[in-house]
Design a protein around this motif. Structure first.
Motif, PDB file in Angstrom:
ATOM      1  N   GLY A  65       0.757  -1.558   0.361  1.00  0.00           N
ATOM      2  CA  GLY A  65      -0.065  -0.309  -0.259  1.00  0.00           C
ATOM      3  C   GLY A  65       0.903   1.195   0.069  1.00  0.00           C
ATOM      4  O   GLY A  65       2.104   1.321   0.592  1.00  0.00           O
ATOM      5  N   PHE A  66      -0.114   1.923  -1.128  1.00  0.00           N
ATOM      6  CA  PHE A  66       0.908   4.177  -0.656  1.00  0.00           C
ATOM      7  C   PHE A  66       1.946   3.665  -0.689  1.00  0.00           C
ATOM      8  O   PHE A  66       3.388   4.431  -0.528  1.00  0.00           O
ATOM      9  N   GLY A  67       2.164   2.981  -2.854  1.00  0.00           N
ATOM     10  CA  GLY A  67       3.801   3.138  -3.004  1.00  0.00           C
ATOM     11  C   GLY A  67       5.248   2.079  -1.860  1.00  0.00           C
ATOM     12  O   GLY A  67       6.082   2.486  -2.519  1.00  0.00           O
ATOM     13  N   VAL A  68       4.459   1.093  -1.394  1.00  0.00           N
ATOM     14  CA  VAL A  68       5.108   0.154  -0.811  1.00  0.00           C
ATOM     15  C   VAL A  68       5.629  -1.155  -0.760  1.00  0.00           C
ATOM     16  O   VAL A  68       4.065  -1.459  -1.389  1.00  0.00           O
ATOM     17  N   ILE A  69       6.379  -2.146  -1.684  1.00  0.00           N
ATOM     18  CA  ILE A  69       5.916  -3.624  -1.866  1.00  0.00           C
ATOM     19  C   ILE A  69       6.955  -4.107  -0.862  1.00  0.00           C
ATOM     20  O   ILE A  69       8.384  -3.407  -0.191  1.00  0.00           O
ATOM     21  N   SER A  70       7.055  -5.358  -0.762  1.00  0.00           N
ATOM     22  CA  SER A  70       7.720  -6.254  -0.103  1.00  0.00           C
ATOM     23  C   SER A  70       8.255  -7.562  -0.964  1.00  0.00           C
ATOM     24  O   SER A  70       7.308  -8.267  -2.052  1.00  0.00           O
ATOM     25  N   VAL A  71       9.299  -7.648  -1.650  1.00  0.00           N
ATOM     26  CA  VAL A  71      10.024  -8.162  -2.308  1.00  0.00           C
ATOM     27  C   VAL A  71      10.882  -9.217  -1.641  1.00  0.00           C
ATOM     28  O   VAL A  71      11.176  -9.119  -0.786  1.00  0.00           O
ATOM     29  N   GLU A 230      16.040   2.349 -11.402  1.00  0.00           N
ATOM     30  CA  GLU A 230      16.702   3.240  -9.820  1.00  0.00           C
ATOM     31  C   GLU A 230      17.228   2.160  -8.528  1.00  0.00           C
ATOM     32  O   GLU A 230      16.174   0.997  -9.127  1.00  0.00           O
ATOM     33  N   LEU A 231      18.151   2.691  -8.301  1.00  0.00           N
ATOM     34  CA  LEU A 231      18.304   1.237  -7.235  1.00  0.00           C
ATOM     35  C   LEU A 231      17.094   1.685  -5.847  1.00  0.00           C
ATOM     36  O   LEU A 231      17.435   1.984  -5.056  1.00  0.00           O
ATOM     37  N   LEU A 232      16.682   0.939  -5.554  1.00  0.00           N
ATOM     38  CA  LEU A 232      16.007   0.799  -4.386  1.00  0.00           C
ATOM     39  C   LEU A 232      16.945  -0.052  -3.304  1.00  0.00           C
ATOM     40  O   LEU A 232      16.507   0.842  -2.081  1.00  0.00           O
ATOM     41  N   LYS A 233      17.246  -0.617  -3.303  1.00  0.00           N
ATOM     42  CA  LYS A 233      17.996  -1.205  -2.338  1.00  0.00           C
ATOM     43  C   LYS A 233      19.128  -2.039  -2.146  1.00  0.00           C
ATOM     44  O   LYS A 233      19.112  -3.205  -3.466  1.00  0.00           O
ATOM     45  N   GLU A 234      20.427  -2.594  -1.543  1.00  0.00           N
ATOM     46  CA  GLU A 234      21.125  -3.393  -0.986  1.00  0.00           C
ATOM     47  C   GLU A 234      21.614  -4.199  -0.353  1.00  0.00           C
ATOM     48  O   GLU A 234      21.485  -3.580   0.371  1.00  0.00           O
ATOM     49  N   ILE A 235      21.456  -5.412  -0.732  1.00  0.00           N
ATOM     50  CA  ILE A 235      21.541  -6.232   0.684  1.00  0.00           C
ATOM     51  C   ILE A 235      22.883  -7.222   0.234  1.00  0.00           C
ATOM     52  O   ILE A 235      22.507  -7.657  -0.079  1.00  0.00           O
ATOM     53  N   LYS A 273      10.615   1.282  -0.752  1.00  0.00           N
ATOM     54  CA  LYS A 273       9.123   1.913  -1.498  1.00  0.00           C
ATOM     55  C   LYS A 273       9.531   2.458  -2.781  1.00  0.00           C
ATOM     56  O   LYS A 273      11.096   2.647  -3.446  1.00  0.00           O
ATOM     57  N   LEU A 274       8.712   2.400  -3.027  1.00  0.00           N
ATOM     58  CA  LEU A 274       8.721   2.275  -4.934  1.00  0.00           C
ATOM     59  C   LEU A 274       9.277   4.268  -4.894  1.00  0.00           C
ATOM     60  O   LEU A 274       8.126   5.115  -4.698  1.00  0.00           O
ATOM     61  N   PRO A 275       9.536   5.012  -5.926  1.00  0.00           N
ATOM     62  CA  PRO A 275      10.699   5.775  -6.112  1.00  0.00           C
ATOM     63  C   PRO A 275       9.727   7.392  -6.658  1.00  0.00           C
ATOM     64  O   PRO A 275       9.201   8.587  -6.402  1.00  0.00           O
ATOM     65  N   TYR A 276       8.466   6.772  -7.461  1.00  0.00           N
ATOM     66  CA  TYR A 276       7.446   7.920  -7.859  1.00  0.00           C
ATOM     67  C   TYR A 276       6.482   6.905  -8.866  1.00  0.00           C
ATOM     68  O   TYR A 276       6.809   5.280  -8.105  1.00  0.00           O
ATOM     69  N   ARG A 277       5.432   7.272  -9.085  1.00  0.00           N
ATOM     70  CA  ARG A 277       3.752   6.639  -8.685  1.00  0.00           C
ATOM     71  C   ARG A 277       3.972   6.803 -10.335  1.00  0.00           C
ATOM     72  O   ARG A 277       4.187   7.811 -11.259  1.00  0.00           O
ATOM     73  N   ASP A 309       1.246  -0.137  -9.815  1.00  0.00           N
ATOM     74  CA  ASP A 309       1.158   0.263  -8.273  1.00  0.00           C
ATOM     75  C   ASP A 309       0.594   0.554  -7.044  1.00  0.00           C
ATOM     76  O   ASP A 309      -0.427   0.238  -7.200  1.00  0.00           O
ATOM     77  N   PRO A 310       0.666  -0.215  -5.805  1.00  0.00           N
ATOM     78  CA  PRO A 310       0.000  -0.050  -5.030  1.00  0.00           C
ATOM     79  C   PRO A 310      -0.679   1.022  -4.618  1.00  0.00           C
ATOM     80  O   PRO A 310      -1.904   0.169  -4.121  1.00  0.00           O
ATOM     81  N   THR A 311       0.201   1.890  -4.907  1.00  0.00           N
ATOM     82  CA  THR A 311      -0.951   3.108  -4.275  1.00  0.00           C
ATOM     83  C   THR A 311      -2.465   3.631  -5.602  1.00  0.00           C
ATOM     84  O   THR A 311      -3.218   3.479  -5.174  1.00  0.00           O
ATOM     85  N   LEU A 312      -2.239   3.882  -6.675  1.00  0.00           N
ATOM     86  CA  LEU A 312      -2.762   2.721  -7.673  1.00  0.00           C
ATOM     87  C   LEU A 312      -4.263   2.091  -7.144  1.00  0.00           C
ATOM     88  O   LEU A 312      -5.127   2.075  -8.038  1.00  0.00           O
ATOM     89  N   LEU A 313      -3.318   0.593  -6.402  1.00  0.00           N
ATOM     90  CA  LEU A 313      -4.133  -0.213  -6.829  1.00  0.00           C
ATOM     91  C   LEU A 313      -5.397  -0.039  -5.523  1.00  0.00           C
ATOM     92  O   LEU A 313      -7.487  -0.500  -5.872  1.00  0.00           O
ATOM     93  N   ILE A 314      -5.762   0.761  -4.679  1.00  0.00           N
ATOM     94  CA  ILE A 314      -6.342   1.014  -3.343  1.00  0.00           C
ATOM     95  C   ILE A 314      -7.255   1.546  -4.524  1.00  0.00           C
ATOM     96  O   ILE A 314      -8.686   1.908  -3.986  1.00  0.00           O
TER      97      ILE A 314
END
Length: 330
Positions: A65-71, A230-235, A273-277, A309-314
């Protein structure tokens, strides 16, 4: 009567000698004969000496929700993972460079202990000492040929319960360079990189013990195709293990590394968190993005999928209603 006395003296001498030999063999690395037959055979089975292969599997994106995803993704080790020495110098107590593995055995048995080991020390290679629960089993040497060997210690008595296997090098005036893939005790297999303790006797405290390889493999998550997105995360991925701090990267003499054992799989979940809609996002997951590990298959190091986009899903239910109204009205 005189014959009975001589027999008693002889029997006492045999018992005393056997007991003394067993005590010496268990406490000093340089005395005592091997208690068990030890055989050594070359092994060319997969994975070979440098057969590394990590793969991405089962990619799922769960909107939060609101631009956030679980990968969520699995990283599977299809190739080699090993324990290897840091060096270590001569140690008079037989503990130059060593590891210990704790395990549970489910029955009383007589078993063979098999160790897949390689050596790149200077010729003639290192001498290895093996103990089970502190009892000396024997010594062995493998040729220092950058290849794997199966060392078998035959007919070892083992009881039901908890045990500790020790393997180490000693009696050397040069650097041991040991490589361990796995240990099989009867019907129980132990991956060498899962050691419970390690140590050594090198003058440099940062080299006293073992390390694992491959280790600390990076995983990156991108929005858009790398390197243009765009790089979102590195682990880094894998289970934790204590290794020697060979690069002197921490104040301690050891540090924590991450590894995935041979035939093992590591599940990871990363919140991003996705960088843009925008309506459709293309998410990429990349393993070992800098190609630090030379693998036999590089094509299984990247996965991608498209999501709304999870925000648009709502907002979709209301948006669909408006769209339907426009269609009807026109």
């Amino acid at each position: 009567m005189r014959g009975k006395i001589l027999c008693m003296i002889a029997a006492f001498f045999v018992v005393f000698t056997s007991t003394a030999t067993a005590i010496d063999a268990g406490n000093s690395p340089s005395v005592g004969k091997e208690k068990h037959l030890i055989t050594i055979e070359p092994d060319d089975a997969f994975p070979g000496w440098d057969d590394y292969d990590l793969a991405l599997e089962n990619l799922k994106i769960i909107p939060q929700g609101f631009g956030v995803i679980s990968v969520r993704v699995d990283v599977r080790n299809l190739g080699l993972c090993k324990a290897c020495s840091g060096y270590g110098w001569y140690s008079p107590d037989g503990r130059s460079c060593w590891g210990e593995w704790d395990f549970q055995y489910d029955k009383n048995d007589v078993v063979d202990i098999k160790i897949r080991v390689g050596d790149t020390s200077p010729e003639p290679g290192a001498t290895y000492r093996v103990e089970l629960d502190g009892t000396y089993l024997g010594d062995f040497e493998v040729p220092a040929t950058n290849s794997w060997y199966i060392v078998t210690i035959h007919d070892v008595d083992i009881t039901q319960g908890k045990h500790t296997l020790f393997l180490g090098t000693y009696d050397m005036d040069y650097n041991p360079d040991m490589h361990l893939d796995y240990i099989i005790i009867g019907d129980k297999r132990i991956e060498a990189e899962s050691y419970d303790r390690m140590g050594g006797n090198d003058p440099d405290p940062n080299l006293r013990g073992l390390s694992v390889y491959p280790r600390d493999i990076k995983l990156q998550i991108w929005e858009g195709e790398p390197p243009y997105g765009e790089l979102l995360k590195e682990i880094v991925v894998g289970k934790e293990q204590i290794i020697i701090d060979r690069g002197d990267t921490s104040p301690q003499t050891t540090r924590t590394a991450h590894y995935i054992e041979n035939n093992g799989s590591f599940h990871t979940e990363v919140i991003c968190k996705l960088p843009y809609r925008k309506f459709i996002h293309e998410i990429y997951v990349v393993l070992d993005p800098d190609n630090e590990l030379n693998e036999i298959n590089e094509s299984n190091n990247i996965l991608s999928t498209k999501i709304i986009d999870p925000t648009l899903l709502i907002l979709i239910p209301g948006g669909l209603l408006i769209l339907l109204l426009l269609i009807i009205l026109t």
